[in-house]
Scaffold this motif. Structure first.
Motif, PDB file in Angstrom:
ATOM      1  N   ALA A  49       0.215  -1.264   0.320  1.00 14.99           N
ATOM      2  CA  ALA A  49      -0.036  -0.336  -0.218  1.00 14.99           C
ATOM      3  C   ALA A  49       0.941   1.215  -0.190  1.00 14.99           C
ATOM      4  O   ALA A  49       1.877   1.886   0.302  1.00 14.99           O
ATOM      5  CB  ALA A  49      -0.537  -0.060   1.385  1.00 14.99           C
ATOM      6  N   THR A  50       0.078   2.251  -0.357  1.00 18.20           N
ATOM      7  CA  THR A  50       1.426   3.744  -1.168  1.00 18.20           C
ATOM      8  C   THR A  50       0.448   4.428   0.225  1.00 18.20           C
ATOM      9  O   THR A  50      -0.339   4.568   0.493  1.00 18.20           O
ATOM     10  CB  THR A  50       1.151   4.226  -1.550  1.00 18.20           C
ATOM     11  OG1 THR A  50       1.384   2.958  -2.907  1.00 18.20           O
ATOM     12  CG2 THR A  50       2.136   5.590  -2.354  1.00 18.20           C
ATOM     13  N   GLU A  51       1.431   5.048   1.227  1.00 19.47           N
ATOM     14  CA  GLU A  51       1.564   5.815   2.337  1.00 19.47           C
ATOM     15  C   GLU A  51       1.146   7.518   1.201  1.00 19.47           C
ATOM     16  O   GLU A  51       1.482   7.922   0.548  1.00 19.47           O
ATOM     17  CB  GLU A  51       2.229   6.426   2.694  1.00 19.47           C
ATOM     18  CG  GLU A  51       1.980   6.970   4.471  1.00 19.47           C
ATOM     19  CD  GLU A  51       1.870   8.759   3.812  1.00 19.47           C
ATOM     20  OE1 GLU A  51       1.232   9.165   5.272  1.00 19.47           O
ATOM     21  OE2 GLU A  51       2.344   9.041   3.492  1.00 19.47           O
ATOM     22  N   GLY A  52      -0.452   8.057   1.760  1.00 20.14           N
ATOM     23  CA  GLY A  52      -0.554   9.532   0.781  1.00 20.14           C
ATOM     24  C   GLY A  52      -1.915   9.011  -0.366  1.00 20.14           C
ATOM     25  O   GLY A  52      -2.691   9.737  -0.410  1.00 20.14           O
ATOM     26  N   SER A  53      -2.353   7.569  -0.436  1.00 23.89           N
ATOM     27  CA  SER A  53      -2.812   7.549  -1.224  1.00 23.89           C
ATOM     28  C   SER A  53      -3.960   6.482  -0.949  1.00 23.89           C
ATOM     29  O   SER A  53      -4.768   6.214  -1.141  1.00 23.89           O
ATOM     30  CB  SER A  53      -2.626   7.313  -2.578  1.00 23.89           C
ATOM     31  OG  SER A  53      -1.834   5.683  -2.690  1.00 23.89           O
ATOM     32  N   ASP A  54      -2.848   5.356  -0.428  1.00 22.58           N
ATOM     33  CA  ASP A  54      -4.509   4.394   0.070  1.00 22.58           C
ATOM     34  C   ASP A  54      -4.496   4.417   2.205  1.00 22.58           C
ATOM     35  O   ASP A  54      -5.835   4.185   2.596  1.00 22.58           O
ATOM     36  CB  ASP A  54      -3.587   3.462   0.408  1.00 22.58           C
ATOM     37  CG  ASP A  54      -3.522   3.169  -1.302  1.00 22.58           C
ATOM     38  OD1 ASP A  54      -4.226   2.765  -2.136  1.00 22.58           O
ATOM     39  OD2 ASP A  54      -2.168   1.836  -1.428  1.00 22.58           O
ATOM     40  N   TYR A  55      -3.344   5.044   2.326  1.00 17.63           N
ATOM     41  CA  TYR A  55      -4.066   5.388   4.139  1.00 17.63           C
ATOM     42  C   TYR A  55      -2.803   6.574   4.668  1.00 17.63           C
ATOM     43  O   TYR A  55      -1.767   7.091   3.676  1.00 17.63           O
ATOM     44  CB  TYR A  55      -2.581   3.851   4.994  1.00 17.63           C
ATOM     45  CG  TYR A  55      -1.289   3.871   4.539  1.00 17.63           C
ATOM     46  CD1 TYR A  55      -0.890   4.258   5.939  1.00 17.63           C
ATOM     47  CD2 TYR A  55      -0.806   3.316   4.273  1.00 17.63           C
ATOM     48  CE1 TYR A  55       0.694   4.049   5.191  1.00 17.63           C
ATOM     49  CE2 TYR A  55       0.593   2.930   3.450  1.00 17.63           C
ATOM     50  CZ  TYR A  55       0.896   3.377   4.633  1.00 17.63           C
ATOM     51  OH  TYR A  55       2.468   3.014   4.360  1.00 17.63           O
ATOM     52  N   THR A  56      -2.635   7.517   5.516  1.00 14.55           N
ATOM     53  CA  THR A  56      -2.025   7.860   6.457  1.00 14.55           C
ATOM     54  C   THR A  56      -1.304   7.625   7.661  1.00 14.55           C
ATOM     55  O   THR A  56      -2.516   7.559   7.876  1.00 14.55           O
ATOM     56  CB  THR A  56      -3.315   9.332   6.203  1.00 14.55           C
ATOM     57  OG1 THR A  56      -4.398   9.004   7.092  1.00 14.55           O
ATOM     58  CG2 THR A  56      -3.870   9.643   5.184  1.00 14.55           C
TER      59      THR A  56
ATOM     60  N   GLU B 259      -3.777  -4.970  -0.575  1.00 14.61           N
ATOM     61  CA  GLU B 259      -2.879  -4.086  -0.464  1.00 14.61           C
ATOM     62  C   GLU B 259      -2.410  -4.655   1.169  1.00 14.61           C
ATOM     63  O   GLU B 259      -3.342  -4.366   1.649  1.00 14.61           O
ATOM     64  CB  GLU B 259      -3.065  -2.752  -1.243  1.00 14.61           C
ATOM     65  CG  GLU B 259      -2.852  -2.405  -2.261  1.00 14.61           C
ATOM     66  CD  GLU B 259      -4.003  -1.212  -2.404  1.00 14.61           C
ATOM     67  OE1 GLU B 259      -2.688  -0.609  -3.597  1.00 14.61           O
ATOM     68  OE2 GLU B 259      -4.405  -0.447  -1.787  1.00 14.61           O
ATOM     69  N   THR B 260      -1.120  -4.662   1.267  1.00 17.65           N
ATOM     70  CA  THR B 260      -0.658  -4.818   2.649  1.00 17.65           C
ATOM     71  C   THR B 260       0.272  -3.028   3.416  1.00 17.65           C
ATOM     72  O   THR B 260       0.519  -2.304   1.935  1.00 17.65           O
ATOM     73  CB  THR B 260       0.254  -6.015   3.149  1.00 17.65           C
ATOM     74  OG1 THR B 260       1.314  -5.594   1.455  1.00 17.65           O
ATOM     75  CG2 THR B 260      -0.549  -7.022   2.426  1.00 17.65           C
TER      76      THR B 260
END
Length: 211
Positions: A145-152, A188-189
């Motif tokens: 997973a991508t920080e900023g688009s999938d999680y914060t 995504e992980t």
């Protein structure tokens, strides 16, 4: 520790004693310089003429290793010397050295969640140790997973601070991007790993969690 002698012997005298307990000299504490280490591991302290008391100062060593909730002990035991002095009824005394460090673990409250799920991704817990200290715990994040688009999160490679008395903090939230991921891409992980290289804390069993 305070060693006291009877005023019946006003002359200069050397008194022998040993140090025991679960604590280790040089690792857990230091001994004041008026105590002279002997080859057999005992110590000698000098009483000047007319002096009835002398203090042996034990100074704890503040390391960054979590050593458990059971205090280390230091026991001073006077050693008899029938030629120069004899021992009274109180020939030994003990003190405790309490660890001021903490132990931390991390868990993911839910390991399979939808993008629009609410709640926190990770929970970091102070599992043992002194909870009165403020401690900053370092961590890193990884995964597909991508920080900023999938999680914060505050920082992909950052830290979280436990104030005095705080034993649990949460971190991270998901972002619902409203984008349909292509079939076969898989879930995504997000992996959070606690950093063992911090100050005044150690890590427990669960040092990594995957959400």
């Amino acid at each position: 520790f305070r060693i006291t002698r009877s005023s019946a012997n006003p002359l200069a005298t050397e008194v022998a004693f040993g140090l025991g307990g679960t604590g280790t000299v040089g690792t857990d504490y230091t001994v004041s310089t008026n105590a002279v280490l002997q080859l057999d591991g005992s110590y000698l302290v000098s009483f000047a003429q007319g002096v009835d008391t002398t203090d042996i100062i034990i100074t704890p060593i503040d390391d960054t290793a979590f050593e458990g909730v059971t205090p280390e002990t230091v026991t001073l035991t006077l050693q008899d010397n029938g030629d120069e002095y004899t021992l009274g009824t109180q020939a030994s005394a003990s003190l405790n050295i309490t660890d001021d460090d903490s132990s931390f673990e991390v868990v993911a409250p839910a390991t399979n969640v939808l993008e629009n799920a609410t709640g926190d991704l990770f929970r970091i817990t102070r599992t043992a140790g002194d909870a009165t200290n403020e401690v900053t715990v370092n961590y890193t994040l990884s995964g597909t997973a991508t920080e900023g688009s999938d999680y914060t999160v505050p920082s992909v490679s950052g830290s979280i601070t436990f104030a005095s008395g705080v034993t649990e903090l949460t971190l991270g939230s998901l972002i619902d991007d409203l984008i349909f991921d292509a079939p076969g891409t898989g879930a995504e992980t997000i992996t959070l790993t606690l950093d063992p290289g911090g100050t005044n804390y150690a890590l427990g069993t669960n040092t990594t969690a995957i959400s």
